[in-house]
Motif scaffolding. Structure first.
Motif, PDB file in Angstrom:
ATOM      1  N   GLU A 185       0.858  -1.188   0.000  1.00  0.00           N
ATOM      2  CA  GLU A 185       0.000   0.000   0.000  1.00  0.00           C
ATOM      3  C   GLU A 185       0.891   1.233   0.000  1.00  0.00           C
ATOM      4  O   GLU A 185       1.729   1.403   0.883  1.00  0.00           O
ATOM      5  CB  GLU A 185      -0.906   0.018   1.236  1.00  0.00           C
ATOM      6  CG  GLU A 185      -1.876   1.165   1.233  1.00  0.00           C
ATOM      7  CD  GLU A 185      -2.812   1.141   2.436  1.00  0.00           C
ATOM      8  OE1 GLU A 185      -3.431   2.193   2.671  1.00  0.00           O
ATOM      9  OE2 GLU A 185      -2.920   0.111   3.115  1.00  0.00           O
ATOM     10  N   HIS A 186       0.724   2.075  -1.016  1.00  0.00           N
ATOM     11  CA  HIS A 186       1.595   3.233  -1.216  1.00  0.00           C
ATOM     12  C   HIS A 186       0.870   4.522  -0.831  1.00  0.00           C
ATOM     13  O   HIS A 186      -0.282   4.728  -1.200  1.00  0.00           O
ATOM     14  CB  HIS A 186       2.029   3.330  -2.680  1.00  0.00           C
ATOM     15  CG  HIS A 186       2.504   2.035  -3.250  1.00  0.00           C
ATOM     16  ND1 HIS A 186       3.636   1.394  -2.822  1.00  0.00           N
ATOM     17  CD2 HIS A 186       1.972   1.242  -4.222  1.00  0.00           C
ATOM     18  CE1 HIS A 186       3.810   0.279  -3.511  1.00  0.00           C
ATOM     19  NE2 HIS A 186       2.801   0.166  -4.364  1.00  0.00           N
ATOM     20  N   LYS A 187       1.563   5.367  -0.099  1.00  0.00           N
ATOM     21  CA  LYS A 187       1.036   6.684   0.279  1.00  0.00           C
ATOM     22  C   LYS A 187       2.021   7.755  -0.180  1.00  0.00           C
ATOM     23  O   LYS A 187       3.227   7.643   0.070  1.00  0.00           O
ATOM     24  CB  LYS A 187       0.868   6.800   1.803  1.00  0.00           C
ATOM     25  CG  LYS A 187      -0.096   5.802   2.402  1.00  0.00           C
ATOM     26  CD  LYS A 187      -1.509   6.144   2.052  1.00  0.00           C
ATOM     27  CE  LYS A 187      -2.467   5.183   2.740  1.00  0.00           C
ATOM     28  NZ  LYS A 187      -3.816   5.353   2.322  1.00  0.00           N
ATOM     29  N   ALA A 188       1.513   8.778  -0.863  1.00  0.00           N
ATOM     30  CA  ALA A 188       2.346   9.914  -1.251  1.00  0.00           C
ATOM     31  C   ALA A 188       2.601  10.749  -0.004  1.00  0.00           C
ATOM     32  O   ALA A 188       1.678  11.305   0.588  1.00  0.00           O
ATOM     33  CB  ALA A 188       1.679  10.739  -2.329  1.00  0.00           C
ATOM     34  N   ALA A 189       3.852  10.803   0.420  1.00  0.00           N
ATOM     35  CA  ALA A 189       4.210  11.536   1.636  1.00  0.00           C
ATOM     36  C   ALA A 189       4.563  12.989   1.325  1.00  0.00           C
ATOM     37  O   ALA A 189       4.336  13.870   2.149  1.00  0.00           O
ATOM     38  CB  ALA A 189       5.387  10.844   2.322  1.00  0.00           C
ATOM     39  N   ALA A 190       5.120  13.227   0.143  1.00  0.00           N
ATOM     40  CA  ALA A 190       5.480  14.586  -0.256  1.00  0.00           C
ATOM     41  C   ALA A 190       5.430  14.672  -1.778  1.00  0.00           C
ATOM     42  O   ALA A 190       5.778  13.721  -2.475  1.00  0.00           O
ATOM     43  CB  ALA A 190       6.870  14.959   0.251  1.00  0.00           C
ATOM     44  N   ILE A 191       4.976  15.814  -2.263  1.00  0.00           N
ATOM     45  CA  ILE A 191       4.882  16.058  -3.702  1.00  0.00           C
ATOM     46  C   ILE A 191       5.632  17.362  -3.973  1.00  0.00           C
ATOM     47  O   ILE A 191       5.324  18.398  -3.383  1.00  0.00           O
ATOM     48  CB  ILE A 191       3.415  16.178  -4.148  1.00  0.00           C
ATOM     49  CG1 ILE A 191       2.645  14.923  -3.740  1.00  0.00           C
ATOM     50  CG2 ILE A 191       3.337  16.417  -5.645  1.00  0.00           C
ATOM     51  CD1 ILE A 191       1.150  15.101  -3.739  1.00  0.00           C
ATOM     52  N   TRP A 192       6.620  17.261  -4.852  1.00  0.00           N
ATOM     53  CA  TRP A 192       7.480  18.397  -5.151  1.00  0.00           C
ATOM     54  C   TRP A 192       7.292  18.835  -6.592  1.00  0.00           C
ATOM     55  O   TRP A 192       7.082  18.015  -7.475  1.00  0.00           O
ATOM     56  CB  TRP A 192       8.951  18.015  -4.955  1.00  0.00           C
ATOM     57  CG  TRP A 192       9.244  17.467  -3.602  1.00  0.00           C
ATOM     58  CD1 TRP A 192       9.247  16.155  -3.224  1.00  0.00           C
ATOM     59  CD2 TRP A 192       9.554  18.206  -2.428  1.00  0.00           C
ATOM     60  NE1 TRP A 192       9.552  16.038  -1.895  1.00  0.00           N
ATOM     61  CE2 TRP A 192       9.749  17.291  -1.376  1.00  0.00           C
ATOM     62  CE3 TRP A 192       9.691  19.576  -2.169  1.00  0.00           C
ATOM     63  CZ2 TRP A 192      10.071  17.689  -0.087  1.00  0.00           C
ATOM     64  CZ3 TRP A 192      10.020  19.971  -0.881  1.00  0.00           C
ATOM     65  CH2 TRP A 192      10.206  19.031   0.135  1.00  0.00           C
ATOM     66  N   ASN A 193       7.397  20.138  -6.822  1.00  0.00           N
ATOM     67  CA  ASN A 193       7.388  20.700  -8.166  1.00  0.00           C
ATOM     68  C   ASN A 193       8.715  21.428  -8.354  1.00  0.00           C
ATOM     69  O   ASN A 193       9.057  22.302  -7.562  1.00  0.00           O
ATOM     70  CB  ASN A 193       6.205  21.653  -8.327  1.00  0.00           C
ATOM     71  CG  ASN A 193       6.223  22.414  -9.629  1.00  0.00           C
ATOM     72  OD1 ASN A 193       6.054  23.624  -9.628  1.00  0.00           O
ATOM     73  ND2 ASN A 193       6.433  21.748 -10.733  1.00  0.00           N
ATOM     74  N   TYR A 194       9.478  21.007  -9.376  1.00  0.00           N
ATOM     75  CA  TYR A 194      10.770  21.627  -9.658  1.00  0.00           C
ATOM     76  C   TYR A 194      10.591  22.738 -10.674  1.00  0.00           C
ATOM     77  O   TYR A 194       9.906  22.568 -11.666  1.00  0.00           O
ATOM     78  CB  TYR A 194      11.752  20.609 -10.235  1.00  0.00           C
ATOM     79  CG  TYR A 194      12.128  19.473  -9.316  1.00  0.00           C
ATOM     80  CD1 TYR A 194      12.112  19.608  -7.935  1.00  0.00           C
ATOM     81  CD2 TYR A 194      12.513  18.253  -9.842  1.00  0.00           C
ATOM     82  CE1 TYR A 194      12.469  18.567  -7.107  1.00  0.00           C
ATOM     83  CE2 TYR A 194      12.882  17.203  -9.025  1.00  0.00           C
ATOM     84  CZ  TYR A 194      12.857  17.362  -7.658  1.00  0.00           C
ATOM     85  OH  TYR A 194      13.214  16.328  -6.844  1.00  0.00           O
ATOM     86  N   ASP A 195      11.227  23.845 -10.429  1.00  0.00           N
ATOM     87  CA  ASP A 195      11.260  24.948 -11.379  1.00  0.00           C
ATOM     88  C   ASP A 195      12.715  25.111 -11.803  1.00  0.00           C
ATOM     89  O   ASP A 195      13.569  25.461 -10.987  1.00  0.00           O
ATOM     90  CB  ASP A 195      10.727  26.225 -10.730  1.00  0.00           C
ATOM     91  CG  ASP A 195      10.484  27.331 -11.733  1.00  0.00           C
ATOM     92  OD1 ASP A 195      10.742  27.124 -12.934  1.00  0.00           O
ATOM     93  OD2 ASP A 195      10.028  28.405 -11.307  1.00  0.00           O
ATOM     94  N   LYS A 196      13.004  24.785 -13.074  1.00  0.00           N
ATOM     95  CA  LYS A 196      14.370  24.838 -13.587  1.00  0.00           C
ATOM     96  C   LYS A 196      14.449  25.793 -14.764  1.00  0.00           C
ATOM     97  O   LYS A 196      13.456  26.081 -15.416  1.00  0.00           O
ATOM     98  CB  LYS A 196      14.806  23.451 -14.083  1.00  0.00           C
ATOM     99  CG  LYS A 196      14.897  22.399 -13.022  1.00  0.00           C
ATOM    100  CD  LYS A 196      15.343  21.091 -13.653  1.00  0.00           C
ATOM    101  CE  LYS A 196      15.292  19.951 -12.681  1.00  0.00           C
ATOM    102  NZ  LYS A 196      15.683  18.686 -13.337  1.00  0.00           N
TER     103      LYS A 196
END
Length: 150
Positions: free
Chosen positions: A76-87
């Motif tokens: 069972e997978h849980k998203a713990a953190a979601i990141w958005n990269y700006d490059k």
């Protein structure tokens, strides 16, 4: 030059790395060769003995870039953190003949944002991204532990 379907170029990078270290955006076959040769048989990041024996070539695509940190327990997978990269591009085409820019990266991080999964106004596809990541974890039979997927 690359074929018409690859006008944006391809990314050449180590199979294992960190940030944009040794990553090249290549527009020509000679720049692909040069970028590959600059990686092969060099030391793996963080190792004093292990060397790169292969490279990874990816289609260059534009758009939002996300990283999903998951925790898995018994499949069972849980998203713990979601990141958005700006490059931003630094326009390295894989031709590292300029000794002043040797090993320079094609992208520089402007910022990294921790995003909320309910912010579907700015990130309308985030749930599809999360589902894709968890499907990949299932396909790889990852049942336990932490993962960081970009």
């Amino acid at each position: 030059d690359l074929d018409a379907d690859s006008k944006k170029g391809v990314i050449i990078k180590p199979c294992r790395g960190v940030a944009s270290d040794r990553v090249s955006l290549c527009q020509t076959l000679s720049s692909i060769r040069d970028a590959s040769q600059s990686i092969l048989n060099t030391k793996v990041f963080g190792s004093h003995v292990e060397t790169y024996e292969s490279i990874l070539m990816q289609e260059y695509v534009t758009g939002m870039e996300y990283a999903i940190d998951c925790v898995s327990r018994n499949g069972e997978h849980k998203a713990a953190a979601i990141w958005n990269y700006d490059k931003t591009s630094t326009a390295n085409d894989g031709n590292n003949n300029d000794t002043d820019n040797e090993g320079s990266d094609p992208f520089a991080y402007l910022c990294t944002r921790l995003i909320c999964p309910t912010d579907t106004q700015q990130h309308p596809h985030i749930h599809k991204v999360i589902n894709y990541v968890t499907d990949c974890l299932d396909a790889l039979n990852i049942k336990w532990g932490m993962t960081h997927t970009e």
